[in-house]
Design a protein around this motif. Structure first.
Motif, short mmCIF file in Angstrom:
data_model
loop_
_atom_site.label_atom_id
_atom_site.label_comp_id
_atom_site.label_asym_id
_atom_site.label_seq_id
_atom_site.Cartn_x
_atom_site.Cartn_y
_atom_site.Cartn_z
N ARG A 195 10.62 -2.77 -0.39
CA ARG A 195 10.10 -3.95 -1.07
C ARG A 195 8.58 -4.01 -0.99
NH1 ARG A 195 9.06 -9.01 1.42
NH2 ARG A 195 8.86 -8.80 3.68
N GLY A 209 16.22 -2.25 0.43
CA GLY A 209 15.35 -3.36 0.04
C GLY A 209 14.25 -3.58 1.06
N GLY A 210 14.66 -3.59 2.35
CA GLY A 210 13.67 -3.81 3.39
C GLY A 210 12.63 -2.71 3.43
N VAL A 211 13.06 -1.50 3.19
CA VAL A 211 12.14 -0.37 3.27
C VAL A 211 11.22 -0.34 2.06
CG1 VAL A 211 12.05 2.14 3.11
CG2 VAL A 211 13.56 1.07 4.77
N LEU A 266 20.45 -3.75 1.71
CA LEU A 266 19.48 -4.49 2.53
C LEU A 266 18.47 -3.53 3.16
CD1 LEU A 266 21.81 -7.05 4.32
CD2 LEU A 266 20.12 -7.53 2.54
N LEU A 267 18.97 -2.40 3.58
CA LEU A 267 18.09 -1.42 4.22
C LEU A 267 17.08 -0.89 3.22
CD1 LEU A 267 18.00 -0.27 7.04
CD2 LEU A 267 19.62 1.47 6.35
N ILE A 295 24.85 -3.33 3.48
CA ILE A 295 23.84 -2.93 4.46
C ILE A 295 22.89 -1.91 3.84
CG2 ILE A 295 23.45 -1.80 6.67
CD1 ILE A 295 24.59 -4.50 7.05
#
Lengths: 214, 649, 338
Positions: C65, C61-63, C58-59, C55
């Motif tokens: 990218r 990465g999402g923030v 992913l967090l 998580i």
């Protein structure tokens, strides 16, 4: 129903559609089941009914863990409880009848219904008091007596509040406040009274019937 | 003699805050001035602010209690506190945070925001709203009344019998706790009733149930849950008070009572309660995070359903607080399985938030940091919960610092971080000024670092066997160094909170003035001025989607919400009543104005409980009579509210 | 007669069972009542850490990218033009979570079944009675004359299942020796039963794990797993009848004990007496006093008797007004009770 009124599009390629509402007459204020108070009373009944559910859960939990016979002094007598139950049911019936009256614009019928329910409710309380004084145990005798007086006591408190409501409603009806169109307070009070009756049925079943089953 | 209109066609108009019609609305909705107005106000925005401020004061008190405990525990065998003082501190810390901060702060957010989010002018029961605040305040004072003289409750917030019974705790402390909780339960219950009826009945036309913001879903779910959960704890505390003061035997094992009955009743309330204190906060994130991702929330329906599912399942897991009590293995296994299943809706929500960030375009404001940080803390708290859901593993983990770590990750992570982020987000709306962004980011990093340094090592302490609720520990147990780290982290975290409060005070005075919609957000409250006028909306909006202010930039359809044109409802205090699911208008509701009745009723009810505490039958009787008379006066039918047709004045 | 070598050989398992873990840590455990739990704990713990890492990635990465910035022409542009999309995250993430959870549920049920199987013929049954803030232990036996009572330090034979019946005289306590078993609450009005087995000789520390009042923090207990010979020797010692004082001082001490202490404490063979406090018949066979708070040395014992409140504030043991010589006598007497 929501109709559409086309207006000129402001941004974007599509024409934007402004939702509009038709010029329909709406009632103003507390009318029947549209009154917020009606929903409010439903939520109050939900939470108070849950309170009784937890009270009865406590009864069954303690009964299932009891050593020795349960109830310790035998199943409670039906002598007063059965007539009392019938009286409470009669109270709900006259209240239902009284509410029907005001729905047809007859405040007199509502007043009679309220007065009759008030009397019947008071008689129920008196009979309960009689039963309490005749019990062979006191509040602090054992866990059964604790449960008995507490649960029937909670119910009696709800009846007393209900009687207060009925008395006030009687006063308001006498003042001519209610009509066929506006009588939310009366409907709300009647609903509460039915709740009190139904709760009693559950309490009665728990204390007086379950010890006699199997 | 004015014509009594029992029904009418509501007039529709275009209007803004500067229109002449708004001047009439202002006159209708603005409260009385001065002290009288302050005491009698029923304005949901006022009440919401009071809830939040009062809750933050309790947060600070509870935090100070924690810091004193961390000083005591920083090294082995310290004597800063006596065992009795320590017991009172950890009890009041729990009571304060769980009851006097966690729910009230969310009630405050919801009270302030709901009518603005729903396109309404007030909550369904404005006076009941004021009552729920006053009772909360008085119950909080009541609960602290014995602590301030050194006789506070000392058996933990969970207050297990027999230690809580009269034989082992003869002072007034437990009675104060018991009666105070019943009184507080009244506030929670009437507040819940208000939210439910408001949602069911007073939304803007077109705001069907699938267009309602997730914060509303969260608070609604919590409110329905509370209706069914609070009676259990009120009953438990009342039965305890009766055992202690009246001579009953519910929990007395020497007379057929059962100590475990307390635990069942308490946790039947306690577990749903912990969802009530986080679901609305998760809703805050679900509504505010998308603004900073420049896109609507991914999976709105899934998240709304997950919210409801969590609450429903939350009623089926209570015995996981009792895994070590000797209950039959079969029932423990059921509760353990349910406790694992309940992770699934939470996972749905977590992936919805991550997807929103991933597919969106993040805007790195302080608020965004809090919401992003929240997702990680949620997951850490969630997995430690998942571990304790495994029944036999819980036999090691329960009642150790592992659970202390878990509960703080979920309460601070899922309540405090969204709340602080929510303050950064809605502060401009409430006050008309923006908070300082730089200080905001600092406060986030200090809070986030301090929090993890304080609470992550507690998992380790739990695995090293350190039990909960001990005032000290020996030096040969290997707990000393980790406890020191925890204590240091606690003070760092407290510093972050301090920075947050400093930011609030500075911004109130010198914050940059805010426009109506400084974040370019999508929901209805951002169409009002900052702060909103007393009447909220110049006209009742008509809603066509979940994101009324973003519709022009989306390719979702031709329908547009209408915020500049709609029903005026200016004949006194009025708002629109609508059907429950589709929000079609069906009644014009008349709203009550300022009234002293809520304050009087709250005082009378509190007096009744004080009388019970002091065993004063006369006092109780008098208070009961005043309660009854005030209630009757409050409910007396008024023509101004169109409850009756004839005038009685 | 045993040569020193034989004695050393007998004690070797105990010496080798040096556990460098902190006394209450349960990352490594030593018995069948708890070992499956420990494996489950490691498994779920590793899964949990993996989830956090995934998580977190992913967090981040999402923030972080890379994305195309909004065009200058339309700075108010949103990130998407349609509400839908992104649901794959929920389906995949929720789906994987559900599968993992069901698997863990199954594993948990298997472990539960395994560790809750009470042994049909335990080597020993001990009745544990918890009070504020100590543990009374009554060793049951088919032969009534082999039943004895002691306190706070439980000796058991290594490698054999032992059954415990848990009761309380006052409030809720919890019986927990982390390296041998999960905890079980001790609740007044009911008797909870559990079992454990120690596969290695040595001393295992436990502590009350349910808040029970002021000195909850100082309610420790110990399980000492003895080799068969050591256990037999310990048991024989516990069954010894009265230890007769031999010196004048110790006689005095015994008399002081009778007048000041016997109302709460029992010493076998003397006048039958109180059970409010621990049985002291073989006090010197225990390594600690005051439920694990103090090492059992003459100095500590004297301090404890002279002023229990300062050692363990809130304790139920009242202070005894003893003169110096009196205190010395009774301490000397107690020191003979091996």
């Amino acid at each position: 129903m929501i109709e559409r009124a086309l207006t000129a599009g402001t941004t974007g390629a599509q024409a934007a559609t402004q939702i509009a509402i038709p010029g329909r007459k709406l009632p103003v204020g507390s009318k029947g089941h549209l009154a917020s108070g009606w929903l409010g009373m439903l939520t109050l009944i939900a939470t108070e009914a849950t309170l009784f559910a937890y009270l009865l859960f406590s009864y069954f939990y303690l009964a299932s863990h009891a050593l020795g016979t349960w109830p310790p002094s035998g199943a409670p007598s039906l002598r007063i409880a059965v007539p009392g139950t019938l009286i409470l049911i009669a109270g709900s019936v006259v209240m239902w009848w009284g509410e029907r009256g005001i729905k047809r614009g007859n405040p007199g019928q509502l007043m009679i219904g309220l007065a009759a329910a008030l009397i019947l409710g008071t008689v129920f309380l008196a009979m309960q008091g009689l039963e309490w004084s005749g019990e062979p145990f006191k509040l602090h005798t054992n866990v059964y007596s604790s449960l008995y007086f507490t649960i029937t006591g909670f119910h009696m408190l709800h009846v007393i509040v209900g009687l207060l409501m009925l008395a006030v409603l009687l006063l308001w009806t006498a003042f001519g406040y209610f009509s066929a169109d506006r009588h939310s307070a009366a409907s709300i009070g009647v609903m509460y009274w039915h709740f009190v009756t139904i709760v009693w049925l559950a309490v009665f079943f728990t204390f007086y019937i379950t010890p006699r089953l199997g | 003699m004015a014509v009594i209109e029992t029904d009418r066609i509501p007039s529709i108009a275009r209007a803004t805050d500067d229109s002449p019609s708004s001047a009439i609305l202002r006159e209708n909705w603005e409260g009385r001035p001065g002290v009288g107005g302050w005491l009698a106000t029923v304005d949901h925005k006022e009440i919401g602010k009071r809830y939040v401020v009062t809750a933050f004061i309790f947060l600070i008190i509870g935090g100070l209690e924690a810091l004193v405990m961390r000083l005591q525990l920083a090294r082995p065998n310290q004597t800063l506190l006596t065992p009795e003082q320590y017991s009172q501190l950890f009890t009041m810390h729990g009571v304060t945070m769980i009851f006097l901060y966690a729910l009230p702060v969310l009630s405050g957010f919801s009270n302030y925001l709901w009518p603005l989010l729903l396109g309404s002018r007030d909550m369904a029961f404005p006076r009941l709203n004021a009552l729920s605040y006053w009772v909360f305040l008085f119950a909080g004072i009541f609960l602290y009344s014995s602590f301030v003289v050194g006789k506070g409750p000392d058996d933990g917030w969970f207050n297990y019998v027999p230690y809580a019974s009269l034989a082992y705790n003869p002072g007034p402390n437990i009675d104060v706790y018991a009666l105070g909780m019943v009184l507080l339960g009244i506030s929670t219950t009437v507040g819940s009733m208000n939210f439910i009826v408001t949602l069911a009945h007073t939304r803007a036309p077109g705001m069907s149930i699938n267009r309602v913001p997730i914060l509303v879903w969260g608070t609604l779910t919590a409110s329905v849950g509370n209706l069914f959960a609070v009676p259990a704890v009120s009953l438990a505390f009342f039965m305890l008070w009766m055992d202690r003061q009246v001579g009953t035997h519910f929990f007395d094992s020497t007379a057929g009572g059962q100590p475990l009955l307390w635990q069942h009743l308490f946790w039947m309330f306690g577990h749903p309660w912990v969802y009530a204190i986080v679901l609305p906060a998760m809703g805050i994130v679900s509504d505010a995070l998308p603004t900073f991702c420049r896109r609507p929330l991914v999976g709105y329906t899934a998240v709304a359903l997950a919210t409801v599912t969590t609450m429903v399942l939350g009623f089926g897991v209570w015995a996981h607080h009792m895994f070590a009590s000797g209950l039959p293995i079969l029932s423990l296994s059921f509760f353990g399985a349910a406790s694992m299943v309940i992770v699934i809706p939470s996972a749905v929500a977590v992936f919805a938030w991550i997807a929103t960030i991933w597919t969106g375009r993040p805007v790195f404001t302080a608020a965004f940091l809090y919401f992003a940080g929240f997702v990680l803390l949620f997951v850490i708290g969630g997995v430690s919960g998942f571990m304790t859901a495994a029944v036999p593993l819980d036999w090691q983990l329960t009642r150790t610092y592992f659970v202390v770590a878990h509960l703080h990750y979920v309460i601070i992570g899922i309540n405090v971080f969204p709340v602080v982020g929510g303050v950064y987000y809605w502060f401009p709306k409430v006050t008309g000024r923006l908070m300082n962004e730089a200080l905001g980011k600092w406060s986030f990093w200090v809070m986030f670092t301090g929090f993890n340094v304080a609470f992550f090592p507690m998992h380790i302490l739990g695995l090293l066997g350190m039990p909960r609720r001990i005032y000290t520990y020996g030096s040969g147990l290997g707990w000393g160094t980790t406890n020191l780290i925890v204590s240091i982290g606690a003070f760092v975290f407290a510093t972050g909170i301090l920075l947050f409060f400093i930011n609030i005070f500075l911004s109130l005075k010198r914050g940059v003035p805010a426009s109506a919609n400084p974040w370019d957000a999508a929901s209805l409250e951002w169409s009002t001025s900052s702060p909103p006028p007393a009447y909220n909306f110049a006209v009742i909006p008509i809603v066509a989607s979940r994101y009324p202010l973003w519709e022009d930039r989306m390719d979702e359809g031709a329908e547009r919400s209408s915020v500049g044109a709609g029903m005026l409802l200016d004949r006194g205090r009025e708002t629109i009543g609508t059907t429950a699911l589709d929000a079609e208008p069906d009644v014009i509701l008349k709203m009550p104005g300022d009234s002293y009745a809520p304050l009087l009723l709250a005082l009378a009810m509190t007096a009744a409980f004080v009388a019970l505490l002091l065993h004063s039958a006369w006092g109780f009787g008098t208070a009961a009579v005043v309660t009854a008379l005030t209630s009757i006066g409050w409910l007396w039918p008024k023509r101004s509210l169109m409850q009756i047709e004839t005038s009685h004045d | 007669m045993n040569s020193p070598l034989v004695l050393l050989f007998n004690k070797l398992p105990m010496l080798l069972a040096v556990r460098v873990e902190p006394p209450m840590a349960y990352r490594h455990t030593y018995g069948p009542a708890v070992d499956p739990i420990t494996r489950l704990g490691w498994g779920l713990g590793i899964i949990s850490v993996l989830v956090i890492v995934i998580i977190g990635v992913l967090l981040l990465g999402g923030v972080l990218r890379k994305r195309t910035a909004p065009s200058a022409a339309d700075p108010h542009q949103l990130a998407v033009r349609r509400d839908a999309g992104g649901m794959a995250w929920i389906y995949v993430g929720g789906g994987i979570s559900a599968v993992v959870l069901v698997g863990c549920m199954a594993w948990t049920l298997l472990v539960t079944a395994e560790v809750t199987k009470l042994p049909s013929s335990p080597a020993l049954t001990v009745q544990v009675t918890a009070s504020q803030w100590w543990w009374s232990l009554r060793y049951l036996n088919a032969n009534p004359s082999h039943i004895f009572t002691t306190a706070n330090e439980i000796h058991i034979p290594v490698g054999q299942p032992v059954r415990f019946e848990l009761a309380s005289t006052d409030v809720i306590h919890s019986f927990w020796i982390p390296q041998l078993a999960g905890k079980m609450d001790v609740i007044p009005g009911q008797t909870n039963v559990m079992w454990l087995q120690a596969d290695q000789p040595g001393t295992y520390r436990g502590q009350c794990a349910a808040f029970c009042g002021r000195q909850h923090a100082h309610m420790a207990l110990f399980i000492v797993a003895d080799t068969p010979q050591d256990f037999a020797a310990w048991q024989d010692r516990q069954l010894t009848e009265r230890i007769v004082p031999t010196t004048e001082e110790n006689h005095r001490g015994e008399r002081i004990f009778q007048t000041h202490c016997a109302a709460c404490h029992t010493i076998r063979g003397t006048n039958p007496a109180g059970s409010f406090g621990p049985d002291l018949s073989h006090l010197m066979s225990r390594s600690t006093i005051a439920a694990g708070l103090l090492a059992n040395t003459p100095g500590n014992l004297a301090d404890w008797i002279a002023n229990p409140e300062s050692v363990k504030p809130g304790t139920r043991m009242p202070a005894q007004i003893l003169s110096g010589p009196e205190l010395a006598s009774v301490t000397s007497y107690l020191n003979t009770l091996h």
